[in-house]
Design an enzyme around this catalytic site. Structure first.
Site, short mmCIF file in Angstrom:
data_model
loop_
_atom_site.label_atom_id
_atom_site.label_comp_id
_atom_site.label_asym_id
_atom_site.label_seq_id
_atom_site.Cartn_x
_atom_site.Cartn_y
_atom_site.Cartn_z
N ASP A 13 0.85 -1.18 0.00
CA ASP A 13 0.00 0.00 0.00
C ASP A 13 0.89 1.24 0.00
OD1 ASP A 13 -2.42 1.58 0.42
OD2 ASP A 13 -1.70 1.90 2.46
N SER A 14 0.28 2.39 -0.26
CA SER A 14 1.02 3.65 -0.24
C SER A 14 1.45 4.05 1.17
CB SER A 14 0.14 4.75 -0.83
OG SER A 14 -1.08 4.81 -0.11
N CYS A 76 -3.85 -1.17 -1.98
CA CYS A 76 -4.12 0.26 -2.21
C CYS A 76 -4.99 0.42 -3.46
CB CYS A 76 -2.78 0.96 -2.41
SG CYS A 76 -2.93 2.70 -2.80
N ASN A 77 -6.13 1.06 -3.28
CA ASN A 77 -7.05 1.27 -4.42
C ASN A 77 -6.40 2.13 -5.49
OD1 ASN A 77 -10.21 0.53 -3.72
ND2 ASN A 77 -8.89 0.75 -1.94
N GLU A 155 -6.55 9.77 9.15
CA GLU A 155 -5.21 9.75 9.76
C GLU A 155 -5.16 10.65 10.99
OE1 GLU A 155 -1.86 9.58 7.21
OE2 GLU A 155 -2.74 7.84 6.22
N CYS A 187 -11.21 2.88 -0.98
CA CYS A 187 -9.95 3.41 -0.47
C CYS A 187 -9.65 2.70 0.83
CB CYS A 187 -10.07 4.91 -0.23
SG CYS A 187 -8.65 5.65 0.59
N1 DGL Z 1 -4.05 3.82 0.02
C1 DGL Z 1 -4.74 4.84 -0.75
C2 DGL Z 1 -5.96 4.22 -1.45
O1 DGL Z 1 -6.44 3.16 -1.08
C3 DGL Z 1 -5.15 6.02 0.11
C4 DGL Z 1 -3.98 6.85 0.61
C5 DGL Z 1 -3.24 7.52 -0.49
O2 DGL Z 1 -3.77 8.47 -1.12
O3 DGL Z 1 -2.11 7.12 -0.76
O4 DGL Z 1 -6.44 4.79 -2.39
#
Ligand code: DGL
Length: 268
Positions: A13-14, A76-77, A155, A187
C-alpha cells in the site's frame, strides 16, 4: 509446492491504510505469514500522477517478490486503479487487487443496478471501478465521487467527529441523489469511517468493504493453487515502511486493531 505453501503473502500500500487488508487477512487466514510494505515516505499516492504511482508500485512489487511471496496483494485502491496491469506483468506469482474484489462484490450485492463508488481523486479519475464493474455487467450504472478529505481525516483519528460527518454529508449528497443501493468504500482508509458512512447513507444502502472481500478472494486463490498453509501454527508478520512518521505506531494500530510490532525501515 510445499515450499510455496510456507511462503508469506505479500501485501502493499502507499502507507498504513493497507493494514485494513492485513487485518482482514489475519482473521480470515490465521496460519499464513504476511509481509506488508507501506510506502510511508511517499504517501499519499491518491493525489499523484499515473507515471509516479506506477514507478513506486513497480519498486515495491519487486521488493516483495525478492522476499519470496507466494501471492501479491495490491491493498491500495490508487495503485490498483492505475498500475495493476504493470504489477501483473512483472509478477511471477498471482496478483490480486482490491478494485477487482470490490467491483465483483458490489455487482453481486446490487438489486437495482445502481452502484456508488467513493475513492481518492486518482482512483476516481482512472475510471478503473467503472471498467471493472462493466466487465462483469455493463448494464450497471456507476456513480463515482472523489473524497480527497477523507484520508487526512482518518489519519487525524477523526472517525466520529462533526467535521467528518459534515464532510461525508457533502460528498455523499450527489451520490445518494442517484438512488444507489450499494456503495463501495474504494480506499484503504474508508473502512474506518464505516459507522459514519452507513449512518449518512441510510439503511437502504449496503456498504462494500474491499478489505473483507479481498481476504475471501485470497483464501479461494490459495486453495485453488494448492498453496494454502493449513497447519495450525503461530504466523510471522513483518512490516516494512520507507519512513517512520511520529504517529505511525498509533495510526497503524488503529488500522490493524492490534499491536504493531516488527516494523523495519527500508532505505531504497
Ligand atoms: N491507500 C490509498 C488508497 O487506497 C489512500 C492513501 C493515499 O492516497 O495514498 O487509495
Amino acid at each position: 509446492m510445499q515450499e510455496q505453501k510456507v511462503n508469506p503473502i505479500g501485501v502493499f500500500d502507499s502507507g498504513v491504510g493497507g493494514l485494513t487488508v492485513v487485518r482482514a487477512l489475519m482473521e480470515r487466514l490465521p496460519f499464513e505469514d504476511i509481509i506488508y510494505f507501506g510506502d510511508t515516505a511517499r504517501v499519499p499516492y491518491g493525489v499523484k500522477s499515473v507515471s509516479t504511482i506506477t514507478t513506486f508500485a513497480t519498486q515495491i512489487a519487486e521488493f516483495l517478490l525478492n522476499h519470496q511471496v507466494k501471492v501479491l496483494i495490491i491493498a491500495c485502491n490508487t495503485i490498483a486503479a492505475v498500475a495493476a496491469q504493470v504489477v501483473q506483468d512483472l509478477s511471477s506469482v498471482p496478483v490480486l487487487n482490491v478494485i477487482n474484489a470490490g467491483a465483483r462484490a458490489a455487482v453481486n450485492i446490487t438489486h437495482n443496478n445502481q452502484i456508488g463508488i467513493l475513492g481518492t481523486p486518482a482512483t476516481i479519475n482512472s475510471n478503473a471501478y467503472i471498467r471493472a464493474i462493466h466487465e462483469v455487467d455493463n448494464r450497471i450504472r456507476v456513480i463515482t465521487q472523489a473524497c480527497p478529505l477523507f484520508v487526512p481525516l482518518v489519519e487525524e483519528g477523526w472517525l466520529d467527529h462533526p467535521v467528518t460527518r459534515m464532510t461525508a454529508l457533502e460528498y455523499l449528497k450527489p451520490v445518494l441523489a442517484e438512488n444507489i443501493d450499494t456503495l463501495v468504500l474504494g480506499c484503504t482508509h474508508y473502512p474506518l469511517l464505516k459507522p459514519i458512512l452507513s449512518e449518512v447513507a441510510g439503511k437502504s444502502v449496503q456498504l462494500v468493504d474491499s478489505a473483507i472481500t479481498i481476504s475471501n478472494e485470497t483464501a479461494s486463490l490459495l486453495t485453488k493453487h494448492k498453496i494454502a498453509n493449513l497447519k495450525s501454527r503461530e504466523p510471522v508478520y513483518r512490516f516494512y515502511v520507507t519512513d517512520v512518521p511520529l504517529r505511525f505506531q498509533t495510526i497503524g494500530e488503529r488500522f490493524l486493531g492490534r499491536t504493531l510490532e516488527h516494523v523495519k525501515v527500508v532505505n531504497w
